[in-house]
Design an enzyme around this catalytic site. Sequence first.
Site, mmCIF file in Angstrom:
data_model
loop_
_atom_site.group_PDB
_atom_site.id
_atom_site.type_symbol
_atom_site.label_atom_id
_atom_site.label_comp_id
_atom_site.label_asym_id
_atom_site.label_seq_id
_atom_site.Cartn_x
_atom_site.Cartn_y
_atom_site.Cartn_z
ATOM 1 N N HIS A 158 14.132 -25.621 -19.231
ATOM 2 C CA HIS A 158 13.204 -24.925 -20.122
ATOM 3 C C HIS A 158 13.742 -23.557 -20.534
ATOM 4 O O HIS A 158 14.734 -23.053 -19.979
ATOM 5 C CB HIS A 158 11.841 -24.773 -19.438
ATOM 6 C CG HIS A 158 11.854 -23.918 -18.203
ATOM 7 N ND1 HIS A 158 11.816 -22.542 -18.247
ATOM 8 C CD2 HIS A 158 11.892 -24.245 -16.890
ATOM 9 C CE1 HIS A 158 11.832 -22.059 -17.011
ATOM 10 N NE2 HIS A 158 11.885 -23.083 -16.170
ATOM 11 N N CYS A 186 13.298 -24.749 -11.167
ATOM 12 C CA CYS A 186 13.684 -25.310 -12.454
ATOM 13 C C CYS A 186 14.933 -24.615 -12.999
ATOM 14 O O CYS A 186 15.343 -23.568 -12.532
ATOM 15 C CB CYS A 186 12.545 -25.188 -13.452
ATOM 16 S SG CYS A 186 11.111 -26.201 -13.043
#
Length: 214
Positions: free
Chosen positions: A167, A183
């Site tokens: 992301h 992440c």
Amino acid sequence: MLARRTLLAALAVAPLAACQSRGPAQLAATDEEAAWYVGTKPDKPHDIPLVDTDRLDPKYRRQVVRYTGLEAPGTIVVDIDNRQLTLVQAEGTAIRYGIGVGKLGFSWKGEARVGRKGVWPDWSPTTTMVSLNPDLPRTLKGGVDNPLGARALYLYQGNRDTLFRLHGTNEPWSIGEQMSSGCVRMLNEDIADLYERVPVGTRVLVKRNGKYRV
């Protein structure tokens, strides 16, 4: 060139997230943080803040490189140790992007696929994040203050969401660092570029210590 006042207003709320590196007590943007931004790229429903990539180590800047690995074109290879994400291309080339990764003990490795894609996605904390920080908001709408940034690629194994994402980020200074909750974060302009290049179903290999298998 964006005025500093505009930048500070746009970045007045910093990340809270998956992928969280700062807490509610550290939300205000500083002049040093604002200095990272040099303009915007038109996008909907929000413009993408553009970063002065001269501030990055050259190895973390988006570039086309030679690729000698065995993975087929179209494969995403995430190298946690070297803080780099590679999209394999045809004829022995690849596009390489700099990334920020999870703190020690938080990074995941394995083989997955892009199960879905999101544009300016909403963010919700995992149960683990809430247990560590009960004050976290239960959802945060997509926008420049959202820790998932301009785009997100959601990694699945079979039909199961791994809760691991590729992301964007509104903390560009974190690229090359080990500071997220697990992440992989990229510059917003880089994740937007990657988003356009890969379809749902894309194979993703996340490696640590040179291996993606447990």
